[in-house]
Design a protein around this motif. Structure first.
Motif, short mmCIF file in Angstrom:
data_model
loop_
_atom_site.label_atom_id
_atom_site.label_comp_id
_atom_site.label_asym_id
_atom_site.label_seq_id
_atom_site.Cartn_x
_atom_site.Cartn_y
_atom_site.Cartn_z
N ILE A 129 -15.12 -2.24 -19.91
CA ILE A 129 -14.35 -1.28 -20.43
C ILE A 129 -13.29 -1.90 -21.07
N GLU A 130 -13.26 -1.68 -22.40
CA GLU A 130 -11.93 -2.31 -23.33
C GLU A 130 -10.80 -1.54 -23.16
N ASP A 131 -10.95 -0.41 -22.65
CA ASP A 131 -9.63 0.51 -22.50
C ASP A 131 -8.93 0.04 -21.38
N LEU A 132 -9.58 -0.53 -20.22
CA LEU A 132 -8.65 -1.00 -19.15
C LEU A 132 -7.57 -1.70 -19.22
N GLN A 133 -7.14 -2.26 -20.55
CA GLN A 133 -6.07 -3.23 -21.03
C GLN A 133 -5.08 -2.45 -20.99
N THR A 134 -5.00 -1.20 -21.06
CA THR A 134 -3.83 -0.10 -21.13
C THR A 134 -3.71 0.44 -19.70
N CYS A 135 -4.53 -0.07 -18.66
CA CYS A 135 -4.43 0.54 -17.18
C CYS A 135 -3.79 -0.29 -16.26
N ARG A 136 -3.31 0.12 -15.34
CA ARG A 136 -2.50 -0.81 -14.31
C ARG A 136 -3.16 -0.34 -12.93
N ILE A 137 -3.14 -1.26 -12.02
CA ILE A 137 -3.96 -1.05 -10.83
C ILE A 137 -2.96 -1.24 -9.83
N LEU A 138 -2.96 -0.22 -8.61
CA LEU A 138 -1.94 -0.36 -7.53
C LEU A 138 -2.87 -0.22 -6.26
N ILE A 139 -2.46 -1.22 -5.43
CA ILE A 139 -3.09 -0.95 -4.02
C ILE A 139 -1.99 -0.70 -3.16
N LYS A 140 -2.26 0.48 -2.37
CA LYS A 140 -1.38 0.79 -1.44
C LYS A 140 -2.16 0.74 0.02
N HIS A 141 -1.67 -0.27 0.60
CA HIS A 141 -2.23 -0.69 1.99
C HIS A 141 -1.23 -0.48 3.12
N TYR A 142 -2.02 0.06 4.20
CA TYR A 142 -1.39 0.46 5.55
C TYR A 142 -1.38 -0.92 6.58
N ILE A 143 -0.50 -1.61 6.80
CA ILE A 143 -0.67 -2.61 7.48
C ILE A 143 -0.84 -2.35 9.11
N PRO A 144 -1.71 -2.65 10.04
CA PRO A 144 -1.96 -2.03 11.42
C PRO A 144 -0.74 -2.66 12.04
N THR A 145 -0.47 -2.43 13.40
CA THR A 145 0.40 -2.46 14.19
C THR A 145 0.30 -4.12 14.67
N GLY A 146 -1.06 -4.64 14.70
CA GLY A 146 -1.34 -6.04 15.03
C GLY A 146 -0.92 -6.91 14.04
N LEU A 147 -0.40 -6.69 13.05
CA LEU A 147 -0.24 -7.36 11.78
C LEU A 147 1.21 -7.34 11.16
N PHE A 148 1.96 -8.30 10.60
CA PHE A 148 3.08 -7.80 9.87
C PHE A 148 3.30 -8.65 8.68
N VAL A 149 4.04 -8.16 7.65
CA VAL A 149 4.13 -8.68 6.36
C VAL A 149 5.87 -9.08 6.47
N ASP A 150 5.98 -10.34 5.91
CA ASP A 150 7.53 -10.91 5.88
C ASP A 150 7.89 -10.49 4.53
N PRO A 151 8.74 -9.42 4.48
CA PRO A 151 9.49 -9.24 3.41
C PRO A 151 10.21 -10.36 2.46
N TYR A 152 10.70 -11.11 3.14
CA TYR A 152 11.21 -12.30 2.58
C TYR A 152 10.23 -13.44 1.92
N GLU A 153 9.12 -13.63 2.70
CA GLU A 153 8.06 -14.32 1.95
C GLU A 153 7.63 -13.78 0.64
N LEU A 154 7.26 -12.43 0.84
CA LEU A 154 7.15 -11.62 -0.49
C LEU A 154 8.04 -11.66 -1.58
N ALA A 155 9.10 -11.86 -1.33
CA ALA A 155 10.45 -12.00 -2.40
C ALA A 155 10.22 -13.59 -3.05
#
Length: 334
Positions: free
Chosen positions: A147-173
């Motif tokens: 699909i050539e028109d996908l060049q004008t589109c953006r994809i966003l992943i909305k993820h729910y991290i379970p309690t057994g895992l964590f994401v470090d916001p400082y690492e993301l920065a």
């Protein structure tokens, strides 16, 4: 019939009395009665003519009595024909009313089928890389057709991290500064040091990028880490289930794929460095794996005394060695 009134012969219709006699008698009785009547009145008639008249009167009477039956039968047939026509018209109207609605439904269905035929299927693949307590969560999104028109589109992943895992916001920065990934924590009051049984589910937004190794593919990267879990009495491991995320899509133009797979609208930032809010389309997709399950080793409660004793002894030994080194190689001055 022949009747006499004052010696004058009168020819006319049969009287009611004669009609009753004619209607109830047979041909032989009618002829005998007719002959007796004419002989008593003094008239001499032609036997052949009298017989013909008697048969004519009898025939008229019979036809007169059968006429209502014929008319009733004809009326019944006519009423039945009218009833059949009415029922036929009602059935036609009902059939017309029933076929109009399905015709509209079929038209709408064919329209939807035509739209869906122009759309490619969205396939999402989620997997966890590396071993140990520090993993990498990789999400790949692929469209079935180019699909050539996908060049004008953006994809966003909305993820729910379970309690057994964590994401470090400082690492993301740090990863964002090095242009490795674009992700941001949405949850507030997020504690990365809390154990599994004291933490809550967190929410992360990951802006996917185009995959250079695949046409019409997007990829998102997120580092995750295991939390400490409560010790168990029997089994020495536990499991963490990572559910599939929400796939959000935003295009500058209204594409057919948005009409095919869009389920609802979600408000989210248009970009990581942009504070503007866009209406993202929550897209329906086909997942390669239903969920991702991670196996985490945990301690056993039966090992608590041993672990505590060994930990205390090692701590005392290390502290003693540090004090000996300080007094032996240290320089003290007053």
């Amino acid at each position: 019939m022949f009747t006499t009134e004052n010696g004058v012969e009168v020819r006319g219709k049969a009287s009611s009395r004669d009609a009753g006699i004619l209607g109830t008698g047979t041909a032989g009785n009618l002829r005998d009665r007719r002959r007796a009547h004419t002989e008593a009145s003094g008239w001499v008639t032609n036997p052949v003519a009298a017989r013909r008249e008697a048969y004519a009167a009898f025939s008229v009477r019979i036809s007169f009595r059968r006429a209502p039956l014929g008319r009733a039968f004809s009326g019944a047939l006519a009423a039945r024909a009218v009833a059949v026509r009415v029922v036929a018209w009602l059935l036609l109207w009902e059939a017309a009313g029933l076929t109009w609605a399905p015709a509209t439904a079929l038209t709408a269905a064919s329209t939807d089928a035509g739209i869906r035929a122009t759309c490619s299927e969205i396939i999402l693949r989620q997997e966890v890389l590396k071993d140990g307590f520090h993993r990498d969560l990789v999400i790949k999104v692929k469209f079935g057709e180019s699909i050539e028109d996908l060049q004008t589109c953006r994809i966003l992943i909305k993820h729910y991290i379970p309690t057994g895992l964590f994401v470090d916001p400082y690492e993301l920065a740090s990863l964002q500064e090095r242009n490795i990934t674009e992700a941001v924590m949405v949850s507030e009051n997020y504690n990365i040091e809390a154990p599994n049984y004291l933490s809550k589910e967190s929410e992360v937004l990951i802006y996917a990028r185009e995959d250079s190794q695949c046409i019409d593919c997007f990829q998102a990267f997120l580092p995750v880490h295991y939390r400490y879990h409560r010790p168990q009495s029997k089994d020495g491991e536990t499991f963490i289930v990572v559910h599939n995320p929400d796939l959000l899509m935003y295009c500058d133009e209204e594409l057919p794929i948005l009409k095919c797979w869009a389920q609802s609208e979600v408000l989210a930032p248009c970009a990581l460095k942009n504070k503007d809010i866009c209406k993202w389309k929550n897209m329906k997709y086909k997942s390669v794996y239903k969920n991702v399950t991670l196996q985490v080793p945990v301690g056993l409660t039966t090992h608590t005394p041993l672990v505590c004793s060994v930990t205390l002894l090692i701590t005392m030994l290390c502290a003693t060695l540090i004090l000996v080194a300080v007094f032996k190689y240290g320089h003290f001055s007053l």
